[in-house]
Write a protein that holds these residues in place. Sequence first.
Motif, PDB file in Angstrom:
ATOM      1  N   ALA A 240       0.829  -1.209   0.000  1.00 11.07           N
ATOM      2  CA  ALA A 240       0.000   0.000   0.000  1.00 11.07           C
ATOM      3  C   ALA A 240       0.864   1.261   0.000  1.00 11.07           C
ATOM      4  N   PHE A 241       1.914   1.263   0.802  1.00 12.50           N
ATOM      5  CA  PHE A 241       2.815   2.415   0.821  1.00 12.50           C
ATOM      6  C   PHE A 241       3.475   2.600  -0.540  1.00 12.50           C
ATOM      7  N   SER A 242       3.933   1.515  -1.128  1.00 10.78           N
ATOM      8  CA  SER A 242       4.568   1.578  -2.446  1.00 10.78           C
ATOM      9  C   SER A 242       3.595   2.083  -3.493  1.00 10.78           C
ATOM     10  N   ASP A 243       2.370   1.577  -3.469  1.00 13.85           N
ATOM     11  CA  ASP A 243       1.349   2.043  -4.412  1.00 13.85           C
ATOM     12  C   ASP A 243       1.110   3.540  -4.257  1.00 13.85           C
ATOM     13  N   GLY A 244       1.084   4.014  -3.017  1.00 10.48           N
ATOM     14  CA  GLY A 244       0.871   5.438  -2.770  1.00 10.48           C
ATOM     15  C   GLY A 244       2.005   6.296  -3.306  1.00 10.48           C
ATOM     16  N   VAL A 245       3.237   5.869  -3.081  1.00 13.85           N
ATOM     17  CA  VAL A 245       4.388   6.621  -3.579  1.00 13.85           C
ATOM     18  C   VAL A 245       4.373   6.654  -5.104  1.00 13.85           C
ATOM     19  N   VAL A 246       4.089   5.533  -5.729  1.00 11.19           N
ATOM     20  CA  VAL A 246       4.037   5.483  -7.191  1.00 11.19           C
ATOM     21  C   VAL A 246       2.908   6.366  -7.715  1.00 11.19           C
ATOM     22  N   ALA A 247       1.755   6.329  -7.064  1.00  3.76           N
ATOM     23  CA  ALA A 247       0.622   7.161  -7.495  1.00  3.76           C
ATOM     24  C   ALA A 247       0.969   8.645  -7.402  1.00  3.76           C
ATOM     25  N   ILE A 248       1.626   9.041  -6.333  1.00  4.99           N
ATOM     26  CA  ILE A 248       2.027  10.441  -6.188  1.00  4.99           C
ATOM     27  C   ILE A 248       3.065  10.808  -7.245  1.00  4.99           C
ATOM     28  N   ALA A 249       4.021   9.927  -7.484  1.00  2.00           N
ATOM     29  CA  ALA A 249       5.047  10.193  -8.499  1.00  2.00           C
ATOM     30  C   ALA A 249       4.414  10.392  -9.874  1.00  2.00           C
TER      31      ALA A 249
ATOM     32  N   MET B 132      12.435   0.365  -0.227  1.00  2.00           N
ATOM     33  CA  MET B 132      12.661   1.805  -0.105  1.00  2.00           C
ATOM     34  C   MET B 132      13.662   2.296  -1.146  1.00  2.00           C
ATOM     35  N   LEU B 133      14.684   1.515  -1.423  1.00  5.09           N
ATOM     36  CA  LEU B 133      15.627   1.889  -2.488  1.00  5.09           C
ATOM     37  C   LEU B 133      14.925   1.931  -3.841  1.00  5.09           C
ATOM     38  N   TRP B 134      14.049   0.966  -4.085  1.00  2.00           N
ATOM     39  CA  TRP B 134      13.279   0.941  -5.321  1.00  2.00           C
ATOM     40  C   TRP B 134      12.394   2.188  -5.418  1.00  2.00           C
ATOM     41  N   LEU B 135      11.743   2.537  -4.308  1.00 11.00           N
ATOM     42  CA  LEU B 135      10.903   3.735  -4.290  1.00 11.00           C
ATOM     43  C   LEU B 135      11.738   4.996  -4.514  1.00 11.00           C
ATOM     44  N   ALA B 136      12.934   5.049  -3.956  1.00  7.19           N
ATOM     45  CA  ALA B 136      13.816   6.198  -4.176  1.00  7.19           C
ATOM     46  C   ALA B 136      14.157   6.331  -5.655  1.00  7.19           C
TER      47      ALA B 136
END
Length: 109
Positions: free
Chosen positions: A20-29, A95-99
């Motif tokens: 869910a956190f990853s989906d949120g970061v990707v959606a914002i990006a 987290m590295l992937w999200l960065a």
Amino acid sequence: MADDAPWAKGREPSVDRVIAFSDGVVAIAITLLILPLTDIEAAPGATLGQVIGENQPALLAFGLSFWVIANYWTIHHNMFAPVRRHSPRLIGLNMLWLAAIVFLLFRQH
């Protein structure tokens, strides 16, 4: 292992929160990709073709960035499908992937 870790209390660490956190970061990006396009102004009487032609680099950058992030998200979704629990290492790698996703939004002017 910390005493407050979910698995220390007899529960399996849920991967749902990581996803869910990853989906949120990707959606914002993906949403932030549109911001540079909000500065586009059309000259009075300009046709859609002229506006697109004059802003082609910005539009192509948006399209390519959207496509790349969408593909990364799809790969992430497929990779996490079989995952049933997480570890601190998995969270760190995620987290590295999200960065890396967020870094795609950075560009020098």
